[in-house]
Design a protein around this motif. Structure first.
Motif, PDB file in Angstrom:
ATOM      1  N   GLU A   1       9.967  19.547   1.610  1.00 43.25           N
ATOM      2  CA  GLU A   1       8.733  19.404   2.402  1.00 43.25           C
ATOM      3  C   GLU A   1       7.778  18.407   1.755  1.00 43.25           C
ATOM      4  O   GLU A   1       7.161  17.597   2.444  1.00 43.25           O
ATOM      5  N   ALA A   2       7.650  18.483   0.449  1.00 41.59           N
ATOM      6  CA  ALA A   2       6.765  17.556  -0.261  1.00 41.59           C
ATOM      7  C   ALA A   2       7.272  16.122  -0.145  1.00 41.59           C
ATOM      8  O   ALA A   2       6.493  15.192   0.045  1.00 41.59           O
ATOM      9  N   LEU A   3       8.577  15.949  -0.229  1.00 34.89           N
ATOM     10  CA  LEU A   3       9.156  14.610  -0.101  1.00 34.89           C
ATOM     11  C   LEU A   3       9.044  14.097   1.335  1.00 34.89           C
ATOM     12  O   LEU A   3       8.767  12.920   1.553  1.00 34.89           O
ATOM     13  N   ASP A   4       9.248  14.972   2.314  1.00 32.59           N
ATOM     14  CA  ASP A   4       9.114  14.573   3.714  1.00 32.59           C
ATOM     15  C   ASP A   4       7.709  14.057   4.011  1.00 32.59           C
ATOM     16  O   ASP A   4       7.535  13.149   4.817  1.00 32.59           O
ATOM     17  N   ALA A   5       6.720  14.618   3.364  1.00 35.09           N
ATOM     18  CA  ALA A   5       5.335  14.198   3.580  1.00 35.09           C
ATOM     19  C   ALA A   5       5.084  12.779   3.067  1.00 35.09           C
ATOM     20  O   ALA A   5       4.093  12.155   3.438  1.00 35.09           O
ATOM     21  N   LEU A   6       5.983  12.272   2.246  1.00 40.14           N
ATOM     22  CA  LEU A   6       5.820  10.928   1.688  1.00 40.14           C
ATOM     23  C   LEU A   6       6.642   9.876   2.417  1.00 40.14           C
ATOM     24  O   LEU A   6       6.572   8.697   2.079  1.00 40.14           O
ATOM     25  N   LEU A   7       7.414  10.289   3.408  1.00 40.56           N
ATOM     26  CA  LEU A   7       8.210   9.329   4.175  1.00 40.56           C
ATOM     27  C   LEU A   7       7.303   8.418   4.995  1.00 40.56           C
ATOM     28  O   LEU A   7       6.204   8.827   5.385  1.00 40.56           O
ATOM     29  N   PRO A   8       7.737   7.202   5.273  1.00 42.88           N
ATOM     30  CA  PRO A   8       6.873   6.219   5.948  1.00 42.88           C
ATOM     31  C   PRO A   8       6.331   6.675   7.304  1.00 42.88           C
ATOM     32  O   PRO A   8       5.264   6.241   7.704  1.00 42.88           O
TER      33      PRO A   8
ATOM     34  N   TYR B   1       0.826  -1.207   0.000  1.00 42.67           N
ATOM     35  CA  TYR B   1       0.000   0.000   0.000  1.00 42.67           C
ATOM     36  C   TYR B   1       0.862   1.259   0.000  1.00 42.67           C
ATOM     37  O   TYR B   1       0.547   2.236  -0.672  1.00 42.67           O
ATOM     38  N   TYR B   2       1.967   1.217   0.741  1.00 43.87           N
ATOM     39  CA  TYR B   2       2.862   2.371   0.792  1.00 43.87           C
ATOM     40  C   TYR B   2       3.504   2.618  -0.573  1.00 43.87           C
ATOM     41  O   TYR B   2       3.522   3.737  -1.068  1.00 43.87           O
ATOM     42  N   LEU B   3       4.007   1.566  -1.198  1.00 41.82           N
ATOM     43  CA  LEU B   3       4.632   1.730  -2.512  1.00 41.82           C
ATOM     44  C   LEU B   3       3.621   2.159  -3.571  1.00 41.82           C
ATOM     45  O   LEU B   3       3.927   2.984  -4.432  1.00 41.82           O
ATOM     46  N   THR B   4       2.421   1.631  -3.495  1.00 45.98           N
ATOM     47  CA  THR B   4       1.364   2.049  -4.414  1.00 45.98           C
ATOM     48  C   THR B   4       1.075   3.528  -4.237  1.00 45.98           C
ATOM     49  O   THR B   4       0.960   4.282  -5.206  1.00 45.98           O
ATOM     50  N   TYR B   5       0.982   3.962  -2.985  1.00 43.49           N
ATOM     51  CA  TYR B   5       0.746   5.376  -2.684  1.00 43.49           C
ATOM     52  C   TYR B   5       1.868   6.248  -3.246  1.00 43.49           C
ATOM     53  O   TYR B   5       1.614   7.268  -3.884  1.00 43.49           O
ATOM     54  N   LEU B   6       3.113   5.831  -3.028  1.00 38.02           N
ATOM     55  CA  LEU B   6       4.256   6.595  -3.551  1.00 38.02           C
ATOM     56  C   LEU B   6       4.214   6.697  -5.071  1.00 38.02           C
ATOM     57  O   LEU B   6       4.451   7.774  -5.635  1.00 38.02           O
ATOM     58  N   LEU B   7       3.929   5.577  -5.723  1.00 35.64           N
ATOM     59  CA  LEU B   7       3.906   5.576  -7.185  1.00 35.64           C
ATOM     60  C   LEU B   7       2.764   6.416  -7.742  1.00 35.64           C
ATOM     61  O   LEU B   7       2.841   6.888  -8.878  1.00 35.64           O
TER      62      LEU B   7
ATOM     63  N   THR C   1      -3.283   3.220   6.255  1.00 31.53           N
ATOM     64  CA  THR C   1      -2.816   1.923   5.739  1.00 31.53           C
ATOM     65  C   THR C   1      -1.340   1.948   5.360  1.00 31.53           C
ATOM     66  O   THR C   1      -0.729   0.895   5.217  1.00 31.53           O
ATOM     67  N   CYS C   2      -0.775   3.124   5.217  1.00 29.16           N
ATOM     68  CA  CYS C   2       0.628   3.260   4.797  1.00 29.16           C
ATOM     69  C   CYS C   2       1.572   3.614   5.944  1.00 29.16           C
ATOM     70  O   CYS C   2       2.779   3.538   5.781  1.00 29.16           O
ATOM     71  N   ARG C   3       1.059   4.020   7.055  1.00 28.20           N
ATOM     72  CA  ARG C   3       1.907   4.561   8.129  1.00 28.20           C
ATOM     73  C   ARG C   3       2.665   3.498   8.894  1.00 28.20           C
ATOM     74  O   ARG C   3       2.257   2.343   8.996  1.00 28.20           O
TER      75      ARG C   3
END
Length: 47
Positions: free
Chosen positions: A24-31, A5-11, A39-41
């Motif tokens: 900041e935008a990239l930090d928001a995508l960190l696990p 789910y996390y990888l799907t969200y990232l993609l 579901t991704c946290r």
């Protein structure tokens, strides 16, 4: 955490970022980001 789910969200989200150098935008995508869907946290269970 569900890596699928996390990888799907990232993609889904990474191609939508206007600037891939925006820290900041990239930090928001960190696990561990609180802005990720539940579901991704990653939850800290060591406390």
């Amino acid at each position: 955490m569900h890596p699928f789910y996390y990888l799907t969200y990232l993609l889904e989200k990474l191609p939508q970022l206007p600037d891939l150098k925006d820290q900041e935008a990239l930090d928001a995508l960190l696990p561990w980001s609180s802005s990720l869907p539940l579901t991704c946290r990653v939850f800290n269970t060591t406390k």
